[in-house]
Design a protein around this motif. Sequence first.
Motif, PDB file in Angstrom:
ATOM      1  N   CYS A  45       0.976  -1.165  -0.151  1.00 51.41           N
ATOM      2  CA  CYS A  45      -0.093   0.016   0.161  1.00 51.41           C
ATOM      3  C   CYS A  45       0.894   1.297   0.093  1.00 51.41           C
ATOM      4  CB  CYS A  45      -0.810   0.089   1.162  1.00 51.41           C
ATOM      5  SG  CYS A  45      -0.206   0.258   2.778  1.00 51.41           S
ATOM      6  N   MET A  46       2.090   0.896   0.605  1.00 51.21           N
ATOM      7  CA  MET A  46       3.160   2.291   0.602  1.00 51.21           C
ATOM      8  C   MET A  46       2.646   3.480   1.300  1.00 51.21           C
ATOM      9  SD  MET A  46       5.552   1.142  -0.738  1.00 51.21           S
ATOM     10  CE  MET A  46       6.659   2.478  -1.018  1.00 51.21           C
ATOM     11  N   VAL A  47       1.484   3.279   2.291  1.00 53.17           N
ATOM     12  CA  VAL A  47       1.089   4.240   3.186  1.00 53.17           C
ATOM     13  C   VAL A  47       1.969   4.641   4.306  1.00 53.17           C
ATOM     14  CG1 VAL A  47      -0.992   4.839   4.713  1.00 53.17           C
ATOM     15  CG2 VAL A  47      -1.435   3.900   2.371  1.00 53.17           C
ATOM     16  N   CYS A  48       2.612   3.603   4.584  1.00 56.05           N
ATOM     17  CA  CYS A  48       3.497   3.762   5.835  1.00 56.05           C
ATOM     18  C   CYS A  48       5.004   4.299   5.567  1.00 56.05           C
ATOM     19  CB  CYS A  48       3.636   2.248   6.622  1.00 56.05           C
ATOM     20  SG  CYS A  48       4.681   1.169   5.765  1.00 56.05           S
ATOM     21  N   VAL A  49       5.189   4.960   4.208  1.00 56.57           N
ATOM     22  CA  VAL A  49       6.450   5.297   4.103  1.00 56.57           C
ATOM     23  C   VAL A  49       7.166   6.115   4.868  1.00 56.57           C
ATOM     24  CG1 VAL A  49       6.299   4.800   1.431  1.00 56.57           C
ATOM     25  CG2 VAL A  49       5.502   6.869   2.497  1.00 56.57           C
TER      26      VAL A  49
END
Length: 542
Positions: A45-49
Amino acid sequence: MPTITIDNRQVEVDNGATILDAAAKLGIEIPTMCFLKGYKPSTSCMVCVVKVNGSDNLVPACGTIAEEGMRVESDSEEVHQARKAALELLLSDHVGDCIGPCQAACPARMNIPLMIRQIAAGKLGDAIATVKKDIALAAVLGRICPKPCEQACRRTVFDEPVSICLLKRYVADLDLQSANPYSPACKPGRDKRVAIVGAGPAGLAAAYYLQIDGYSCTIFDDHEKPGGMLQYAVGEQQLPRDLLDNEIALVRKLGAGFQGTTRIGTTLTMEDLRRDFDAVFVAIGKLELGDAESMGLQTGPNGIAINNRTYETNLPGVFAGGGTVRKRRLAVRAVADGKEAAVAIGQYLSGRPVTGPPIAFNTRIGKLKDGEIEVFMAGVAKGNRVTPSPEGSGFSTRQARDEAARCMHCDCRKPQSCKLRQYARQYRAKPSRYKGQRRSFVQQLQHPDIIYEPGKCINCGLCIQIASQAREPLGLTFIGRGFDVRVAVPFDHSIAEGLKHAANQCVEACPTGALAFKGKNGSTGSPSRANSRDRPQNKHES
């Protein structure tokens, strides 16, 4: 054991720990969607980058191992913009309404689909609580509301809208007729007093919700009886006065006082109210010449000038709503104003920033494609709209349940727990930023307890891992390639065949509304837990 720095704070972590683990140890919250402790992170998801100094690229915190000397930024503008973009990419492929079209059209934003599910399940005590959470005068509006919710009902694409107002009236009338009508618990008294000028729908609603929040209210009106236009302008046949009086009595039962034959500007002045009370809400309906000036309030093209988000006037601590601030004077809009103004007044009295009610994030499907109305109609009663007889009367229990069965339940069943919605609001993501042809709306309803909507799936793979660990014979898997990848049961089997044992666990782990409980019992929770959460039924529930 490596030591790393996150946002200028050092922390020592175990070997093999991730940046996400380190942040949690520091109490730093990093948003996650595809991560669940105990399962392999997919980093999809790459929301926690986050930003690791010395690296040209942002990295996912859930899957990046902490190394000695790392310096990490989790709260920079660059990181925020990257997370926002990741959310907008997910939203660009999202097919579903956060709230139903009916709820979106309701000025009070009442959770109409939930009320209907509760009626269908016979949970009438829960249904009246759902209604009263947003509409203080439910029986009144069940008779005089112009029904914008029904105009927006998606069932009109198929035949006729659900009779939402009559269902609301059914629940409210039964409650009023019961020995113990619904009365919500009030918070402990906050030692703050609010003067409400005007005993019409806006003033009564404001008093209702302020009393629940622990604030003591006194309602002033120049008429002898409370009710405003409801009492003196609506015909008895359309709105029986005993019913109106009974519903007003429930507001006063919460502790609201009433002082009639009192005109502000004559009997009392605004200065008196501001001196003796901690806040004032003005809801006197249509302004007469000199009304605003006598109270020291500025006017605009529609009445008293207010901040449209907070209902604040030019005088500190003085708020206004209802027909006093609007050209179009609708009771449902006035009730909504009273509820929303109560939020802002509560913020003011508690010393918090006055921002008004939170703005919910919502996505919408929009215009349906060919064949999609049939998807919504699957499993829904095909019968005609139920009409009470004689005309003008309310539903019987049988009629109410038959009409409730016509609802297509267009809403998301997980609006409060959906992480995509939560983070989209937090990061102010725009669903329309990345435009493209949307996927078709699909629902899989074969499972007795859960719904699967592939258009809401973000391909995190958590349900696949959970089903595998639960040793489901078929389970779930990824099928397709590229942009067409989706989660499905192998060999075109149904979701009921794929999740025989792990369905509840998959629903609870799903970060969106892709997997959700049907809520057949009027609840949105697990069927195995719902009974323990049900309130005792009123004697009229059956």
